[in-house]
Structures are given as structure tokens and as C-alpha cells.
Design a protein around this motif. Structure first.
Motif, PDB file in Angstrom:
ATOM      1  N   ALA A  94       0.873  -1.130  -0.067  1.00  0.00           N
ATOM      2  CA  ALA A  94       0.055  -0.061  -0.096  1.00  0.00           C
ATOM      3  C   ALA A  94       0.848   1.159  -0.156  1.00  0.00           C
ATOM      4  O   ALA A  94       0.625   2.259  -0.748  1.00  0.00           O
ATOM      5  N   LEU A  95       1.976   1.047   0.660  1.00  0.00           N
ATOM      6  CA  LEU A  95       2.832   2.227   0.577  1.00  0.00           C
ATOM      7  C   LEU A  95       3.349   2.541  -0.352  1.00  0.00           C
ATOM      8  O   LEU A  95       3.677   3.518  -1.249  1.00  0.00           O
ATOM      9  N   VAL A  96       4.076   1.535  -1.363  1.00  0.00           N
ATOM     10  CA  VAL A  96       4.727   1.602  -2.377  1.00  0.00           C
ATOM     11  C   VAL A  96       3.567   2.412  -3.536  1.00  0.00           C
ATOM     12  O   VAL A  96       4.075   3.177  -4.273  1.00  0.00           O
ATOM     13  N   VAL A  97       2.365   1.569  -3.639  1.00  0.00           N
ATOM     14  CA  VAL A  97       1.387   2.195  -4.407  1.00  0.00           C
ATOM     15  C   VAL A  97       1.135   3.645  -4.314  1.00  0.00           C
ATOM     16  O   VAL A  97       1.028   4.469  -5.072  1.00  0.00           O
ATOM     17  N   ALA A  98       0.931   3.955  -2.947  1.00  0.00           N
ATOM     18  CA  ALA A  98       0.649   5.305  -2.646  1.00  0.00           C
ATOM     19  C   ALA A  98       1.658   6.198  -2.977  1.00  0.00           C
ATOM     20  O   ALA A  98       1.269   7.355  -3.550  1.00  0.00           O
ATOM     21  N   VAL A  99       3.034   5.801  -2.764  1.00  0.00           N
ATOM     22  CA  VAL A  99       4.313   6.864  -3.230  1.00  0.00           C
ATOM     23  C   VAL A  99       4.102   6.933  -4.889  1.00  0.00           C
ATOM     24  O   VAL A  99       4.196   8.153  -5.298  1.00  0.00           O
ATOM     25  N   LEU A 100       4.033   5.635  -5.529  1.00  0.00           N
ATOM     26  CA  LEU A 100       4.056   5.645  -7.153  1.00  0.00           C
ATOM     27  C   LEU A 100       2.861   6.695  -7.553  1.00  0.00           C
ATOM     28  O   LEU A 100       3.258   7.285  -8.549  1.00  0.00           O
ATOM     29  N   ALA A 101       1.723   6.582  -6.964  1.00  0.00           N
ATOM     30  CA  ALA A 101       0.508   7.047  -7.714  1.00  0.00           C
ATOM     31  C   ALA A 101       0.748   8.696  -7.432  1.00  0.00           C
ATOM     32  O   ALA A 101       0.630   9.412  -8.331  1.00  0.00           O
ATOM     33  N   ALA A 102       1.310   9.235  -6.284  1.00  0.00           N
ATOM     34  CA  ALA A 102       1.761  10.591  -5.942  1.00  0.00           C
ATOM     35  C   ALA A 102       2.745  11.048  -6.858  1.00  0.00           C
ATOM     36  O   ALA A 102       2.482  12.007  -7.410  1.00  0.00           O
ATOM     37  N   VAL A 103       3.719  10.281  -7.125  1.00  0.00           N
ATOM     38  CA  VAL A 103       4.728  10.787  -7.960  1.00  0.00           C
ATOM     39  C   VAL A 103       4.238  10.873  -9.352  1.00  0.00           C
ATOM     40  O   VAL A 103       4.543  11.792 -10.066  1.00  0.00           O
ATOM     41  N   LEU A 104       3.684  10.015  -9.939  1.00  0.00           N
ATOM     42  CA  LEU A 104       3.107   9.932 -11.093  1.00  0.00           C
ATOM     43  C   LEU A 104       2.120  11.251 -11.311  1.00  0.00           C
ATOM     44  O   LEU A 104       2.316  11.918 -12.415  1.00  0.00           O
ATOM     45  N   ALA A 105       1.195  11.657 -10.325  1.00  0.00           N
ATOM     46  CA  ALA A 105       0.372  12.680 -10.381  1.00  0.00           C
ATOM     47  C   ALA A 105       1.340  13.910 -10.564  1.00  0.00           C
ATOM     48  O   ALA A 105       0.827  14.902 -11.320  1.00  0.00           O
ATOM     49  N   LEU A 106       2.518  14.126  -9.678  1.00  0.00           N
ATOM     50  CA  LEU A 106       3.162  15.235  -9.448  1.00  0.00           C
ATOM     51  C   LEU A 106       3.983  15.407 -10.827  1.00  0.00           C
ATOM     52  O   LEU A 106       3.871  16.502 -11.128  1.00  0.00           O
ATOM     53  N   LEU A 107       4.470  14.364 -11.467  1.00  0.00           N
ATOM     54  CA  LEU A 107       5.170  14.261 -12.817  1.00  0.00           C
ATOM     55  C   LEU A 107       4.278  14.953 -13.773  1.00  0.00           C
ATOM     56  O   LEU A 107       4.703  15.744 -14.627  1.00  0.00           O
ATOM     57  N   LEU A 108       2.870  14.496 -13.923  1.00  0.00           N
ATOM     58  CA  LEU A 108       1.868  14.841 -14.850  1.00  0.00           C
ATOM     59  C   LEU A 108       1.366  16.324 -14.738  1.00  0.00           C
ATOM     60  O   LEU A 108       1.048  16.766 -15.684  1.00  0.00           O
ATOM     61  N   VAL A 109       1.241  16.673 -13.537  1.00  0.00           N
ATOM     62  CA  VAL A 109       0.651  18.273 -13.305  1.00  0.00           C
ATOM     63  C   VAL A 109       1.103  19.238 -14.268  1.00  0.00           C
ATOM     64  O   VAL A 109       0.561  20.090 -14.972  1.00  0.00           O
ATOM     65  N   PRO A 110       2.578  19.192 -14.383  1.00  0.00           N
ATOM     66  CA  PRO A 110       2.876  20.629 -15.402  1.00  0.00           C
ATOM     67  C   PRO A 110       2.680  20.447 -16.820  1.00  0.00           C
ATOM     68  O   PRO A 110       3.024  21.137 -17.491  1.00  0.00           O
ATOM     69  N   VAL A 111       2.555  18.997 -17.094  1.00  0.00           N
ATOM     70  CA  VAL A 111       2.531  18.606 -18.558  1.00  0.00           C
ATOM     71  C   VAL A 111       1.133  18.190 -18.940  1.00  0.00           C
ATOM     72  O   VAL A 111       1.063  18.297 -20.293  1.00  0.00           O
ATOM     73  N   ALA A 112       0.367  17.769 -18.072  1.00  0.00           N
ATOM     74  CA  ALA A 112      -1.020  16.987 -18.825  1.00  0.00           C
ATOM     75  C   ALA A 112      -2.154  18.122 -18.540  1.00  0.00           C
ATOM     76  O   ALA A 112      -1.995  18.918 -17.574  1.00  0.00           O
ATOM     77  N   PRO A 113      -3.231  18.068 -19.292  1.00  0.00           N
ATOM     78  CA  PRO A 113      -4.342  18.669 -19.230  1.00  0.00           C
ATOM     79  C   PRO A 113      -4.915  18.509 -17.628  1.00  0.00           C
ATOM     80  O   PRO A 113      -4.782  17.277 -17.164  1.00  0.00           O
ATOM     81  N   PRO A 114      -5.814  19.584 -17.430  1.00  0.00           N
ATOM     82  CA  PRO A 114      -6.339  19.355 -16.087  1.00  0.00           C
ATOM     83  C   PRO A 114      -7.148  17.886 -15.932  1.00  0.00           C
ATOM     84  O   PRO A 114      -7.968  17.540 -16.892  1.00  0.00           O
ATOM     85  N   GLY A 115      -7.142  17.157 -14.889  1.00  0.00           N
ATOM     86  CA  GLY A 115      -7.897  15.985 -14.600  1.00  0.00           C
ATOM     87  C   GLY A 115      -7.057  14.897 -15.123  1.00  0.00           C
ATOM     88  O   GLY A 115      -7.150  13.845 -14.170  1.00  0.00           O
ATOM     89  N   VAL A 116      -6.104  14.828 -15.832  1.00  0.00           N
ATOM     90  CA  VAL A 116      -5.440  13.660 -16.382  1.00  0.00           C
ATOM     91  C   VAL A 116      -4.430  13.249 -15.225  1.00  0.00           C
ATOM     92  O   VAL A 116      -4.269  12.035 -15.005  1.00  0.00           O
ATOM     93  N   PRO A 117      -3.739  14.413 -14.496  1.00  0.00           N
ATOM     94  CA  PRO A 117      -2.730  13.410 -13.318  1.00  0.00           C
ATOM     95  C   PRO A 117      -3.649  12.892 -12.354  1.00  0.00           C
ATOM     96  O   PRO A 117      -3.319  11.700 -11.847  1.00  0.00           O
ATOM     97  N   VAL A 118      -4.995  13.131 -11.939  1.00  0.00           N
ATOM     98  CA  VAL A 118      -5.841  12.360 -10.948  1.00  0.00           C
ATOM     99  C   VAL A 118      -6.118  11.377 -11.671  1.00  0.00           C
ATOM    100  O   VAL A 118      -6.058  10.065 -10.814  1.00  0.00           O
TER     101      VAL A 118
END
Length: 173
Positions: free
Chosen positions: A134-158
Motif C-alpha cells: 500500500a505504501l509503494v502504491v501510494a508513493v508511485l501514484a503521488a509521484v505519477l500525479a506530480l510528474l503529470l501536473v505540469p505537462v498534462a491537461p487538468p484531470g489527467v494527473p488525478v
């Protein structure tokens, strides 16, 4: 009935210029958590289909987590008792917001925009306290969202973080 995360995700996606498809996808993915939650608590609900459907409306994140007794056991009465005031507060707060929202103005000015992220962070901490997948999944999901925020359209990171979390947690069952 009370899916604040989905409601706030839809508002955030639409408010930042995202389209309705991204908003709906975010809501569907965020609400996917209720499937496993409902399956876990289902054996503890009582009565026929109608009563079980009504009791199922009390499967709210906090009530479900508080009613968990470990080992897949749930305290049905505690869950229902914890949900009723939340439902009343949610519906009442929504009515107050609709009728008096213009009096408050910008909720960010009062710090209200931080309440729900902080609430879900506390729930997340409880889930990942023991580490593991659960910790690994949470960290990976958070990192993925943070990486996508500057480059992806709104909603895609979530959406991407939700899909990653669902796929990652699926492997743990």
C-alpha cells in the motif's frame, strides 16, 4: 451518497479548464474504491435487498475505516452511527453553501480548500502506516500525479494516479 473526493475532483477538473469526460473519468475512478469497500462490509449488513441497499449508503470512507475491526470484520452499528451525522452535515453544509456561499466569498480565503486533502491524507497515513505494498502504491501514484501536473491537461494527473493505484492494489489481493 457522500463522495466528497469525487465531487471535489469534478469541480477541480472543470474549474481548471478540463472537459466533462476527464471530470467524469476522475469521479468514476475515485468512486471505484466503494466496490471493494462494499464487498468487504456486505456480509455484515442485515435484512433484505432494500434494507441492505439503505445500509449500504452508510459506506463512507471515515465510517468504513472506523468500523473496521481488523481481520475483515466490521461493526455495522458503529458504521451506521458514524455515518448519520456525516450525511446530515454534508447535506446541511451543501444547503448552507448554496444559499449563503456568496456571503463567504472565496473558500480559499478561509483555508477551506485544505480540509479535504488533509482529511484524505490522514486516511492514507492510516492505511500505509505498516508499509508494504500500500505504501509503494501510494508513493508511485503521488509521484505519477506530480510528474503529470505540469505537462498534462487538468484531470489527467488525478485519473492517472487513480488508475495506477487501482492496478497496484489489485496485485495485492
Amino acid at each position: 451518497m457522500c463522495s466528497a473526493s469525487a465531487q471535489f475532483a469534478v469541480a477541480a477538473v472543470l474549474g481548471s479548464g478540463g472537459g466533462p469526460v476527464a471530470a467524469i473519468a476522475a469521479a468514476v475512478l475515485l468512486n471505484a474504491r466503494f466496490g471493494p469497500m462494499g464487498l468487504a462490509v456486505g456480509p455484515y449488513l442485515k435484512g433484505g435487498r432494500l434494507r441492505r441497499a439503505l445500509e449500504g449508503q452508510t459506506v463512507i470512507d471515515t465510517s468504513w475505516a472506523l468500523a473496521s475491526r481488523g481481520g475483515g470484520r466490521f461493526d455495522r452499528e458503529f458504521m451506521i452511527g458514524a455515518s448519520v451525522p456525516q450525511i446530515v452535515a454534508w447535506v446541511g453544509g451543501t444547503a448552507v453553501g448554496v444559499l449563503g456561499g456568496d456571503l463567504v466569498g472565496d473558500p480559499e480565503r478561509l483555508g477551506l480548500d485544505a480540509i479535504f486533502p488533509a482529511f484524505f491524507l490522514v486516511l492514507l497515513v492510516g492505511e500505509i502506516r505498516n508499509g508494504g505494498s500500500a505504501l509503494v502504491v501510494a508513493v508511485l501514484a503521488a509521484v505519477l500525479a506530480l510528474l503529470l501536473v505540469p505537462v498534462a491537461p487538468p484531470g489527467v494527473p488525478v485519473i492517472a494516479a487513480c488508475v495506477a493505484a487501482l492496478l497496484g492494489l489489485r496485485r495485492t489481493f
